[in-house]
Enzyme design. Structure first.
Site, PDB file in Angstrom:
ATOM      1  N   TYR A   1      24.008  41.740  24.363  1.00  0.00           N
ATOM      2  CA  TYR A   1      25.219  41.708  23.532  1.00  0.00           C
ATOM      3  C   TYR A   1      26.454  41.613  24.410  1.00  0.00           C
ATOM      4  O   TYR A   1      26.628  42.408  25.345  1.00  0.00           O
ATOM      5  CB  TYR A   1      25.259  42.979  22.674  1.00  0.00           C
ATOM      6  CG  TYR A   1      26.386  43.050  21.671  1.00  0.00           C
ATOM      7  CD1 TYR A   1      26.629  42.004  20.787  1.00  0.00           C
ATOM      8  CD2 TYR A   1      27.191  44.187  21.599  1.00  0.00           C
ATOM      9  CE1 TYR A   1      27.655  42.084  19.859  1.00  0.00           C
ATOM     10  CE2 TYR A   1      28.216  44.279  20.667  1.00  0.00           C
ATOM     11  CZ  TYR A   1      28.446  43.216  19.799  1.00  0.00           C
ATOM     12  OH  TYR A   1      29.464  43.301  18.881  1.00  0.00           O
TER      13      TYR A   1
ATOM     14  N   LYS B   1      13.541  45.486  19.842  1.00  0.00           N
ATOM     15  CA  LYS B   1      14.239  44.990  18.657  1.00  0.00           C
ATOM     16  C   LYS B   1      14.284  43.474  18.686  1.00  0.00           C
ATOM     17  O   LYS B   1      14.705  42.888  19.678  1.00  0.00           O
ATOM     18  CB  LYS B   1      15.652  45.587  18.616  1.00  0.00           C
ATOM     19  CG  LYS B   1      16.426  45.324  17.322  1.00  0.00           C
ATOM     20  CD  LYS B   1      17.223  44.032  17.329  1.00  0.00           C
ATOM     21  CE  LYS B   1      18.272  44.000  18.399  1.00  0.00           C
ATOM     22  NZ  LYS B   1      19.057  42.715  18.342  1.00  0.00           N
TER      23      LYS B   1
ATOM     24  N   ARG C   1      21.234  42.835  44.128  1.00  0.00           N
ATOM     25  CA  ARG C   1      21.705  44.204  44.286  1.00  0.00           C
ATOM     26  C   ARG C   1      22.448  44.306  45.615  1.00  0.00           C
ATOM     27  O   ARG C   1      22.247  43.497  46.523  1.00  0.00           O
ATOM     28  CB  ARG C   1      20.541  45.195  44.236  1.00  0.00           C
ATOM     29  CG  ARG C   1      19.518  45.003  45.332  1.00  0.00           C
ATOM     30  CD  ARG C   1      18.285  45.856  45.100  1.00  0.00           C
ATOM     31  NE  ARG C   1      17.345  45.764  46.205  1.00  0.00           N
ATOM     32  CZ  ARG C   1      16.032  45.831  46.062  1.00  0.00           C
ATOM     33  NH1 ARG C   1      15.497  45.965  44.855  1.00  0.00           N
ATOM     34  NH2 ARG C   1      15.244  45.781  47.114  1.00  0.00           N
TER      35      ARG C   1
ATOM     36  N   HIS D   1       7.872  52.912  30.164  1.00  0.00           N
ATOM     37  CA  HIS D   1       8.734  54.037  29.832  1.00  0.00           C
ATOM     38  C   HIS D   1      10.205  53.695  30.025  1.00  0.00           C
ATOM     39  O   HIS D   1      10.582  52.934  30.912  1.00  0.00           O
ATOM     40  CB  HIS D   1       8.395  55.275  30.680  1.00  0.00           C
ATOM     41  CG  HIS D   1       7.759  54.969  31.988  1.00  0.00           C
ATOM     42  ND1 HIS D   1       6.500  55.402  32.328  1.00  0.00           N
ATOM     43  CD2 HIS D   1       8.176  54.210  33.040  1.00  0.00           C
ATOM     44  CE1 HIS D   1       6.184  54.953  33.530  1.00  0.00           C
ATOM     45  NE2 HIS D   1       7.190  54.230  33.985  1.00  0.00           N
TER      46      HIS D   1
ATOM     47  N   GLU E   1       8.454  71.278 -33.147  1.00  0.00           N
ATOM     48  CA  GLU E   1       9.165  71.510 -31.895  1.00  0.00           C
ATOM     49  C   GLU E   1       9.200  72.995 -31.567  1.00  0.00           C
ATOM     50  O   GLU E   1       9.059  73.853 -32.445  1.00  0.00           O
ATOM     51  CB  GLU E   1      10.580  70.942 -31.974  1.00  0.00           C
ATOM     52  CG  GLU E   1      10.639  69.440 -32.203  1.00  0.00           C
ATOM     53  CD  GLU E   1       9.894  68.651 -31.142  1.00  0.00           C
ATOM     54  OE1 GLU E   1       9.964  69.037 -29.955  1.00  0.00           O
ATOM     55  OE2 GLU E   1       9.226  67.656 -31.497  1.00  0.00           O
TER      56      GLU E   1
ATOM     57  N   TYR F   1      14.405  49.075  27.312  1.00  0.00           N
ATOM     58  CA  TYR F   1      14.884  48.451  26.079  1.00  0.00           C
ATOM     59  C   TYR F   1      14.705  46.943  26.172  1.00  0.00           C
ATOM     60  O   TYR F   1      15.158  46.311  27.132  1.00  0.00           O
ATOM     61  CB  TYR F   1      16.363  48.765  25.844  1.00  0.00           C
ATOM     62  CG  TYR F   1      16.977  47.946  24.734  1.00  0.00           C
ATOM     63  CD1 TYR F   1      16.664  48.213  23.399  1.00  0.00           C
ATOM     64  CD2 TYR F   1      17.841  46.896  25.009  1.00  0.00           C
ATOM     65  CE1 TYR F   1      17.204  47.448  22.375  1.00  0.00           C
ATOM     66  CE2 TYR F   1      18.391  46.125  23.992  1.00  0.00           C
ATOM     67  CZ  TYR F   1      18.068  46.412  22.677  1.00  0.00           C
ATOM     68  OH  TYR F   1      18.606  45.653  21.659  1.00  0.00           O
TER      69      TYR F   1
ATOM     70  N   ASP G   1      10.692  57.423 -17.664  1.00  0.00           N
ATOM     71  CA  ASP G   1      10.843  58.539 -16.724  1.00  0.00           C
ATOM     72  C   ASP G   1       9.585  59.386 -16.642  1.00  0.00           C
ATOM     73  O   ASP G   1       9.637  60.556 -16.278  1.00  0.00           O
ATOM     74  CB  ASP G   1      12.047  59.403 -17.102  1.00  0.00           C
ATOM     75  CG  ASP G   1      11.930  60.003 -18.496  1.00  0.00           C
ATOM     76  OD1 ASP G   1      10.915  59.743 -19.191  1.00  0.00           O
ATOM     77  OD2 ASP G   1      12.852  60.741 -18.906  1.00  0.00           O
TER      78      ASP G   1
ATOM     79  N   SER H   1      11.570  48.092  38.256  1.00  0.00           N
ATOM     80  CA  SER H   1      12.267  49.212  37.614  1.00  0.00           C
ATOM     81  C   SER H   1      13.781  49.112  37.772  1.00  0.00           C
ATOM     82  O   SER H   1      14.295  48.590  38.762  1.00  0.00           O
ATOM     83  CB  SER H   1      11.779  50.534  38.216  1.00  0.00           C
ATOM     84  OG  SER H   1      10.415  50.732  37.933  1.00  0.00           O
TER      85      SER H   1
END
Length: 467
Positions: A386, A350, A439, A362, A154, A365, A102, A404
């Site tokens: 996912y 990730k 779209r 900017h 001591e 993900y 320690d 975008s």
């Protein structure tokens, strides 16, 4: 002559008020007992024995086969703890140093000096001592008129004169190995605690006419022991200063060393600049001429040369040379950013790779994907990986363009030189030289604004503004 070390690591550490075994508490990212073992290893020991008790398995798990182990089943004092090493060291000659697990701040240089002093003096025992202006609570080293050690007294037993002594016992000793174990068998437990104390060996050796020496170390702070969280904080501060100073000596600019937190073992190349509030932890390597911006946190990651990290968090990731990130972005485990690639603000990556010169400006993900070189990722792009049960992987080829506010729903492949129109939700592959657009078609309904509740509010605001 053989050199051995016994590391005392069996104490329960009740004052830490923790479920974690005391010597496993970390100082700058490394367990206290690991700090001690690392410094002991640098002195080229023939045998290292760690005395374990409470939490023995966790200590073994951490230190592995770097040391031998002896178990102190009952906590009967430091003398009793050392005696548990007799079955390993009892037949050995040479010198044996005893240290505590320690006390994380001791250095190999101090240990080398202690061994050399002990050898030169031909002593049976050498006490490692230090001087401090505030010796309260430490055992004092009492010397006679010619400087020879008379005894260790001591705090509670010291006379007024002895209490004024500034030289203290650090709790580290070097012994003749055979004489150590012979004396340990003579130690009694006739004290209030009923324990066998290691310092009693010094008196036994003195009474036997053995030479007892004392080596005074240069830096008292090395001897700091950790028994509670306050002491842990103080030891961490000392270690952090030592780490930061070493990096600065080696050519790293640390703008505010008092507010920069770098773990033991982190590697940083010269001409790198570390701004205030940065935390660099674990097994992290940073190259040369990089800039780690204020309040960034980097954990277990590799950062190349000339990389800029601006107020971002990086964990278990790789950034190659000349890449940049931030502000306020996050690289999660298994993220890899290629050379000259750009990850801007409020982005997250990730388990994904961005190739060289790929730009992600900017609010995007990227997860579970491989992106090639020279790709543009527009604002608000999400790689949807996912399905509620499993993660799925997507691939984007070189020179692709992702417009975008697009969703890339895995698993899909977007080929080289392909284009995803802004606002698309891509669920099928996009082939080379194709544009993927998914779209709803825009319809403008004439006069419909007047049917909406907002119309009255807008008229009222317009009237007020025109007054």
């Amino acid at each position: 002559m053989e050199k051995n070390t016994i590391i005392l690591a069996a104490g329960q550490g009740t004052r830490m008020k923790s479920k974690l075994y005391k010597v496993l508490h970390q100082v700058c990212g490394k367990a206290m007992v690991d700090h001690m073992l690392t410094q002991v290893e640098k002195t080229n020991m023939d045998h290292i024995v760690t005395i374990v008790g409470h939490g023995a398995e966790k200590v073994r798990e951490l230190l592995g086969d770097r040391t031998e182990y002896a178990i102190q089943e009952q906590q009967l004092g430091t003398g009793h703890a050392v005696l548990q090493a007799e079955k390993i060291l009892g037949d050995k000659d040479g010198m044996t140093m005893i240290v505590s697990g320690d006390t994380p701040l001791f250095t190999a240089k101090t240990f080398e000096n202690l061994f050399e002093y002990h050898r030169q003096k031909g002593a049976a025992a050498t006490i490692l001592t230090a001087r401090t202006e505030n010796p309260f609570s430490y055992g004092r080293i009492v010397r006679n008129e010619v400087g020879v050690v008379s005894k260790i007294v001591e705090q509670k037993d010291a006379t007024t004169e002895e209490a004024e002594i500034k030289e203290i016992n650090t709790g580290v000793y070097c012994f003749d190995n055979q004489k150590l174990f012979a004396a340990l068998h003579q130690v009694k437990n006739d004290n209030a605690q009923g324990e066998y104390y290691l310092p009693d060996v010094i008196g036994i050796m003195k009474d036997a006419g053995e030479i007892v020496a004392a080596y005074e170390m240069a830096d008292f702070s090395e001897s700091m022991g950790v028994n509670d969280r306050l002491a842990l904080s103080k030891a961490t501060k000392v270690m952090q200063r030592r780490i930061n100073e070493e990096h600065m000596v080696n050519g790293v600019t640390i703008i505010d060393p008092e507010n920069t937190y770098i773990d033991y073992g982190v590697e940083i190349g010269p001409d790198t600049i570390i701004e205030p509030g940065v935390q660099i932890q674990g097994n992290t390597k940073i190259g040369s001429s990089s800039v780690i911006g204020a309040h960034s946190k980097i954990v277990d990651s590799t950062i190349g040369n000339r990389v800029t990290v601006t107020s971002s968090q990086i964990e278990s990731a790789i950034m190659h040379d000349d890449s940049n990130i931030g502000p306020h972005s996050h690289l999660r485990p298994q993220a890899e950013i290629g050379e000259f690639a750009h990850v801007g603000n409020y982005c997250e990556v990730k388990n994904a790779k961005l190739g060289a010169r790929t730009k992600m400006g900017h609010l995007s993900y990227v997860g579970d994907a491989d992106l090639g070189t020279d790709i543009n990722i527009g604002c608000g792009v999400v790689f949807v990986n996912y399905d509620g049960m499993n993660k799925h992987h997507s691939t984007v080829g070189d020179y692709a363009f992702i417009g975008s506010n697009s969703n890339i729903v895995a698993p899909v492949t977007i080929a080289d030189h392909s284009y995803v129109a802004a606002g698309s939700t891509i669920t099928n592959d996009v082939n080379k030289f194709e544009m993927g657009i998914a779209r709803g078609r825009q319809v403008n309904k004439e006069g419909y604004f007047k049917k909406l509740p907002v119309y009255d509010a807008a008229l009222k605001a317009e009237e007020e503004n025109n007054k």
